[in-house]
Motif scaffolding. Structure first.
Motif, short mmCIF file in Angstrom:
data_model
loop_
_atom_site.label_atom_id
_atom_site.label_comp_id
_atom_site.label_asym_id
_atom_site.label_seq_id
_atom_site.Cartn_x
_atom_site.Cartn_y
_atom_site.Cartn_z
N LYS A 199 -3.86 3.31 6.36
CA LYS A 199 -3.69 1.88 6.08
C LYS A 199 -2.58 1.29 6.95
CE LYS A 199 -5.12 2.22 1.26
NZ LYS A 199 -4.63 2.22 -0.13
N MET A 200 -1.46 1.97 6.98
CA MET A 200 -0.32 1.45 7.75
C MET A 200 -0.59 1.50 9.25
SD MET A 200 1.59 0.25 5.48
CE MET A 200 3.01 -0.24 6.43
N LEU A 227 3.93 10.53 3.74
CA LEU A 227 2.81 9.62 3.52
C LEU A 227 1.53 10.41 3.26
CD1 LEU A 227 3.15 6.94 6.35
CD2 LEU A 227 3.46 6.58 3.91
N SER A 228 0.72 9.89 2.35
CA SER A 228 -0.60 10.49 2.15
C SER A 228 -1.48 10.11 3.34
CB SER A 228 -1.22 9.96 0.86
OG SER A 228 -1.59 8.60 1.02
N ARG A 242 7.56 10.11 -5.08
CA ARG A 242 6.19 9.90 -5.57
C ARG A 242 5.89 10.87 -6.70
NH1 ARG A 242 2.69 8.19 -0.76
NH2 ARG A 242 4.19 8.30 0.88
N MET A 283 8.27 -0.29 3.95
CA MET A 283 7.94 1.08 4.32
C MET A 283 8.92 1.62 5.36
SD MET A 283 4.78 2.52 6.39
CE MET A 283 5.11 4.05 7.21
N ASP A 289 -4.34 8.59 3.22
CA ASP A 289 -4.82 7.21 3.01
C ASP A 289 -3.75 6.18 3.37
OD1 ASP A 289 -7.32 8.02 2.20
OD2 ASP A 289 -6.88 7.82 0.05
N ASP A 290 -2.50 6.42 2.89
CA ASP A 290 -1.41 5.48 3.20
C ASP A 290 -1.16 5.41 4.70
OD1 ASP A 290 -1.11 4.86 0.54
OD2 ASP A 290 0.71 6.05 0.25
N CYS A 293 0.80 -1.22 0.00
CA CYS A 293 0.00 0.00 0.00
C CYS A 293 0.82 1.26 0.00
CB CYS A 293 -0.94 0.00 1.20
SG CYS A 293 -0.10 0.34 2.76
N CYS A 294 2.00 1.18 0.51
CA CYS A 294 2.71 2.42 0.78
C CYS A 294 4.17 2.36 0.34
CB CYS A 294 2.66 2.72 2.27
SG CYS A 294 1.00 2.60 2.93
#
Length: 131
Positions: free
Chosen positions: A36-37, A29-30, A126, A116, A32-33, A20-21
């Protein structure tokens, strides 16, 4: 759902899971990322969950029946709760076989967590980042 009904649990295709990341050194990190993490790390932050995860990961054959890993000092319903949290975080997959549920570590997800945190990573920035 009544207590006597059996729910089919989805089984993730390990090759279909995409990390995911990007590595933490690749940029910020976004939202969303990060969410998730955080869900994955939060699931592992509980000592009982970490022990259950370790029991599954180290079990012969790469999978463990719930009957083989439930001796972590808490009741069976509590074990089931913790295993559910690990599944929801994407760290474990499960498969029902008869009356037992077998658990496996989701290797691509664990690899993503490791990648990550790899400070040695040389991942490209990115998209949208200056560079």
């Amino acid at each position: 759902m009544s207590k006597s009904e059996v729910a089919e649990l989805p089984v993730l295709d390990a090759e279909a899971v995409v990390p995911c990341c990007p590595p933490i050194t690749a940029g910020e990190l976004s939202q969303d990322d990060a969410e998730k993490m955080a869900l994955m790390f939060k699931a592992l932050s509980d000592p009982v969950r970490l022990r259950l995860f370790s029991k599954v990961a180290s079990h012969a054959g790469g999978e463990a029946c719930v009957c083989d890993i439930s001796d972590v000092g808490v009741s069976q319903p509590t074990v089931s709760h913790h295993l559910k949290k690990l599944r929801e975080a994407g760290l474990l997959t499960s498969e029902r076989r008869g009356t037992w549920v077998y658990y496996q570590v989701a290797p691509s997800v664990v690899a993503a967590m490791s990648a990550m945190l790899d400070l040695r990573s040389t991942a490209a920035p990115r998209s949208g980042a200056a560079g």
